[in-house]
Enzyme design. Structure first.
Site, PDB file in Angstrom:
ATOM      1  N   HIS A  47       0.979  -1.115  -0.226  1.00 37.23           N
ATOM      2  CA  HIS A  47      -0.401  -0.038   0.183  1.00 37.23           C
ATOM      3  C   HIS A  47       0.947   1.044  -0.248  1.00 37.23           C
ATOM      4  O   HIS A  47       1.945   1.059   0.926  1.00 37.23           O
ATOM      5  CB  HIS A  47      -0.840  -0.083   1.734  1.00 37.23           C
ATOM      6  N   ASP A  89      -7.642  -5.534  -0.260  1.00 38.32           N
ATOM      7  CA  ASP A  89      -8.235  -6.063  -1.307  1.00 38.32           C
ATOM      8  C   ASP A  89      -8.036  -8.016  -0.764  1.00 38.32           C
ATOM      9  O   ASP A  89      -8.206  -8.285  -1.239  1.00 38.32           O
ATOM     10  CB  ASP A  89      -7.617  -5.918  -2.291  1.00 38.32           C
TER      11      ASP A  89
HETATM   12  C1  LIG Z   1      -0.778  -0.656  -4.184  1.00 36.43           C
HETATM   13  C2  LIG Z   1       0.665  -0.630  -4.451  1.00 36.43           C
HETATM   14  C3  LIG Z   1      -0.063   0.168  -6.100  1.00 36.43           C
HETATM   15  C4  LIG Z   1       1.639   0.626  -3.956  1.00 36.43           C
HETATM   16  O1  LIG Z   1       2.165   1.293  -4.929  1.00 36.43           O
HETATM   17  P1  LIG Z   1       3.836   2.013  -4.524  1.00 36.43           P
HETATM   18  O2  LIG Z   1       3.433   2.657  -3.465  1.00 36.43           O
HETATM   19  O3  LIG Z   1       3.559   3.072  -5.301  1.00 36.43           O
HETATM   20  O4  LIG Z   1       4.347   1.339  -3.962  1.00 36.43           O
HETATM   21  P2  LIG Z   1       5.461   0.401  -5.031  1.00 36.43           P
HETATM   22  O5  LIG Z   1       4.781  -0.059  -6.407  1.00 36.43           O
HETATM   23  O6  LIG Z   1       6.520   1.224  -5.544  1.00 36.43           O
HETATM   24  O7  LIG Z   1       6.287  -0.679  -4.293  1.00 36.43           O
HETATM   25  C5  LIG Z   1       7.422  -0.056  -3.919  1.00 36.43           C
HETATM   26  C6  LIG Z   1       8.687  -2.208  -3.724  1.00 36.43           C
HETATM   27  O8  LIG Z   1       7.289  -2.468  -3.072  1.00 36.43           O
HETATM   28  C7  LIG Z   1       7.313  -4.166  -4.013  1.00 36.43           C
HETATM   29  N1  LIG Z   1       5.688  -4.029  -4.220  1.00 36.43           N
HETATM   30  C8  LIG Z   1       4.994  -2.982  -3.855  1.00 36.43           C
HETATM   31  N2  LIG Z   1       3.284  -4.308  -3.896  1.00 36.43           N
HETATM   32  C9  LIG Z   1       3.904  -4.876  -4.636  1.00 36.43           C
HETATM   33  C10 LIG Z   1       3.717  -6.697  -4.724  1.00 36.43           C
HETATM   34  N3  LIG Z   1       2.206  -6.689  -4.030  1.00 36.43           N
HETATM   35  N4  LIG Z   1       4.085  -7.762  -4.434  1.00 36.43           N
HETATM   36  C11 LIG Z   1       5.765  -7.684  -5.039  1.00 36.43           C
HETATM   37  N5  LIG Z   1       5.794  -6.672  -4.627  1.00 36.43           N
HETATM   38  C12 LIG Z   1       5.540  -5.356  -4.786  1.00 36.43           C
HETATM   39  C13 LIG Z   1       7.417  -2.620  -5.407  1.00 36.43           C
HETATM   40  O9  LIG Z   1       8.300  -3.739  -6.697  1.00 36.43           O
HETATM   41  C14 LIG Z   1       8.319  -1.588  -4.759  1.00 36.43           C
HETATM   42  O10 LIG Z   1       9.961  -2.043  -4.951  1.00 36.43           O
HETATM   43  P3  LIG Z   1      11.204  -1.703  -5.479  1.00 36.43           P
HETATM   44  O11 LIG Z   1      11.207  -0.782  -4.755  1.00 36.43           O
HETATM   45  O12 LIG Z   1      12.483  -2.713  -5.518  1.00 36.43           O
HETATM   46  O13 LIG Z   1      10.916  -1.174  -6.980  1.00 36.43           O
HETATM   47  C15 LIG Z   1       1.658  -1.616  -5.175  1.00 36.43           C
HETATM   48  O14 LIG Z   1       1.860  -2.459  -3.745  1.00 36.43           O
HETATM   49  C16 LIG Z   1       0.469  -2.873  -5.825  1.00 36.43           C
HETATM   50  O15 LIG Z   1       0.775  -2.329  -7.263  1.00 36.43           O
HETATM   51  N6  LIG Z   1       0.365  -3.994  -4.974  1.00 36.43           N
HETATM   52  C17 LIG Z   1      -0.661  -4.544  -5.237  1.00 36.43           C
HETATM   53  C18 LIG Z   1      -2.502  -4.085  -6.060  1.00 36.43           C
HETATM   54  C19 LIG Z   1      -3.375  -3.888  -4.902  1.00 36.43           C
HETATM   55  O16 LIG Z   1      -2.928  -4.969  -4.721  1.00 36.43           O
HETATM   56  N7  LIG Z   1      -3.309  -2.817  -5.038  1.00 36.43           N
HETATM   57  C20 LIG Z   1      -4.743  -2.464  -4.347  1.00 36.43           C
HETATM   58  C21 LIG Z   1      -4.319  -1.035  -2.870  1.00 36.43           C
HETATM   59  S1  LIG Z   1      -5.642  -0.475  -2.083  1.00 36.43           S
END
Ligand SMILES: CC(C)(COP(=O)(O)OP(=O)(O)OC[C@H]1O[C@@H](n2cnc3c(N)ncnc32)[C@H](O)[C@@H]1OP(=O)(O)O)[C@@H](O)C(=O)NCCC(=O)NCCS
Length: 439
Positions: free
Chosen positions: A313, A370
């Protein structure tokens, strides 16, 4: 950059400029950089708005380090246990808990506005049968501005409330009718009209599951759980869809159009669309018998696009308090109804493995709202393609509260982020016969 308690300074090209600090009531304070360009010639760069606030808000407080979420100061745990979705919607939108009379009036208005114009019903009936209910929902919410576009709103005059308030009740009430009709359309069953004798959630369940050949028996336990799950989705600060509602609404477009944009933003798998993706992922693991460790390894592999859906998140760097509540609701309900869901078993194993894994520990990735919500919806009989629609119904009071707060903020500024231009410098038009193929 240096700062004292209420000022921050930026030194750039030998000149020091001062900026006010805005104190928040809880959480991080902010530097007011609204005069930055004039004072320094600079703009800021903050992809994903990780450190930028575009608004001041009194609606929801989130502490992502401690796992705290409060609506108008009240912890969500208390609301999920003691309140109803309609009461929480009132709280979010109007800023205070209603008295008994106020709540009855609000509920009665919701009941009165639950029916759709017959032309709207006909419109849904012409949509292609297997359309996903999310675009049906966004289309029909947008369509509300065709049906209720009068500047002088007769219904509002009759009820002696503002056009603003009548549109709020119309939207909260009709969204569940539209959602249920979208579902009925997708499975080819006749639409079931709303009933004035049923509460908000019971009415929705009845419109979803009743049919001319088999009336739906309303189960109070199911209604209670639906209320709690919707409450837990009702607001979450400046998430992608709420910021979209604010940005679109900042042009002073009507409420229906701004919320339609929010619904579209919610559908994406990185936002509300994740609940459908989580169940698809869990069902796939359960059915294929893939090892949990293999899934974890795939999620960590940067050469693969796969992510563990329902994990991570932007704000929470600890267990999402909504996920904690929903997990408990889910397990209690399945136990009470003696339902053995193999997908819950997979979810529990996956969570356990991820929370022990160094990658997830280091990046502070925990289950989000979720991860377990889809399992609850399944237990309530709600089909997978309706999960994100459920999220939209739940989030609607938050969208409305933010839209209202923004419209009541003076001065009202249209949203317009800056950009850093990285394209070509001045070039001249080339006639067609002189152009070369560019690959
Ligand atoms: C929610 C989300 C979009 C947040 O994104 P964000 O704050 O921009 O964080 P990032 O995408 O930059 O993630 C930070 C790091 O954790 C990793 N990461 C984040 N969520 C991850 C996941 N669900 N599975 C694997 N790796 C994950 C990223 O690859 C990134 O790694 P890095 O620093 O080596 O590049 C992201 O965690 C995600 O895609 N989760 C899965 C989708 C989901 O459940 N969405 C519902 C949100 S309520």
């Amino acid at each position: 950059m240096s700062n004292n308690l209420d000022k921050a300074e930026i030194n750039y090209q030998g000149k020091t400029s001062q900026f006010n600090i805005i104190k928040s009531s809880e959480g991080a304070n902010a530097i007011d950089i609204s005069g930055l360009r004039d004072k320094t010639g600079l703009i800021t760069y903050d992809p994903g708005f990780q450190c930028s606030s575009a608004y001041k808000s009194k609606i929801t407080h989130i502490d992502g380090q401690k796992g705290i979420l409060r609506y108008r100061g009240i912890p969500i745990e208390e609301l999920a246990e003691k309140s109803s979705f309609v009461e929480t919607a009132f709280l979010l939108i109007y800023g205070y808990l209603p008295t008994n009379d106020q709540l009855n009036l609000f509920s009665n208005r919701l009941t009165e506005h639950s029916i759709l114009h017959e032309d709207m019903k006909n419109f849904i009936s012409y949509i292609q049968q297997h359309a996903h209910p999310m675009p049906i929902l966004s289309t029909m919410v947008s369509t509300l501005s065709i049906f209720y576009s009068d500047v002088f709103d007769l219904e509002a005059r009759e009820e002696k409330i503002s056009d603003f308030d009548v549109n709020i009740v119309r939207l909260i009430s009709k969204i569940r009718t539209i959602a249920a009709f979208a579902y009925k359309k997708s499975c080819g069953e006749p639409f079931v009209y709303p009933r004035h004798d049923l509460s908000y959630c019971a009415n929705f369940l009845n419109m979803m599951f009743s049919s001319p050949v088999k009336p739906y028996a309303i189960d109070d336990e199911v209604v209670k759980i639906l209320n709690a799950v919707l409450i837990l989705h009702a607001d979450h600060g400046q998430n992608c869809s709420t910021s979209t509602v604010r940005l679109v609404g900042s042009s002073q477009v009507n409420l229906f159009s701004a919320v339609c944009a929010g619904i579209c933003a919610l559908w994406g798998p990185l936002h509300g669309g994740a609940n459908q993706k989580v169940i698809e992922m869990l069902a796939d693991i359960t059915k294929s018998g893939k090892s949990i460790q293999k899934i974890i390894d795939e999620a960590k592999d940067k050469n693969q696009p796969f992510r563990l859906m329902g994990f991570g998140h932007r704000v929470y760097k600890t267990y999402d308090p909504r996920a904690k509540m929903i997990k408990k609701i889910c397990i209690d309900f399945l136990n009470k109804k003696s339902i053995a869901d193999p997908i819950l078993e997979t979810a529990l194993k996956l969570e356990e493995a991820a929370l022990k894994d160094d990658y997830f520990i280091e990046k502070r990735l925990y289950p989000n709202v979720d991860f377990y919500s889809g399992i609850v919806y399944r237990a309530l009989g709600i089909p997978t393609n309706m999960f994100t629609v459920m999220f939209a119904i739940g989030r609607l009071p938050g969208w409305i509260a933010h839209w209202k707060e923004m419209n009541e903020t003076i001065p009202h500024k249209i949203g317009r982020p800056s950009q850093i231009y990285l394209g070509d410098g001045l070039k001249h038009f080339i006639p067609m016969d002189e152009r070369k193929i560019l690959i």
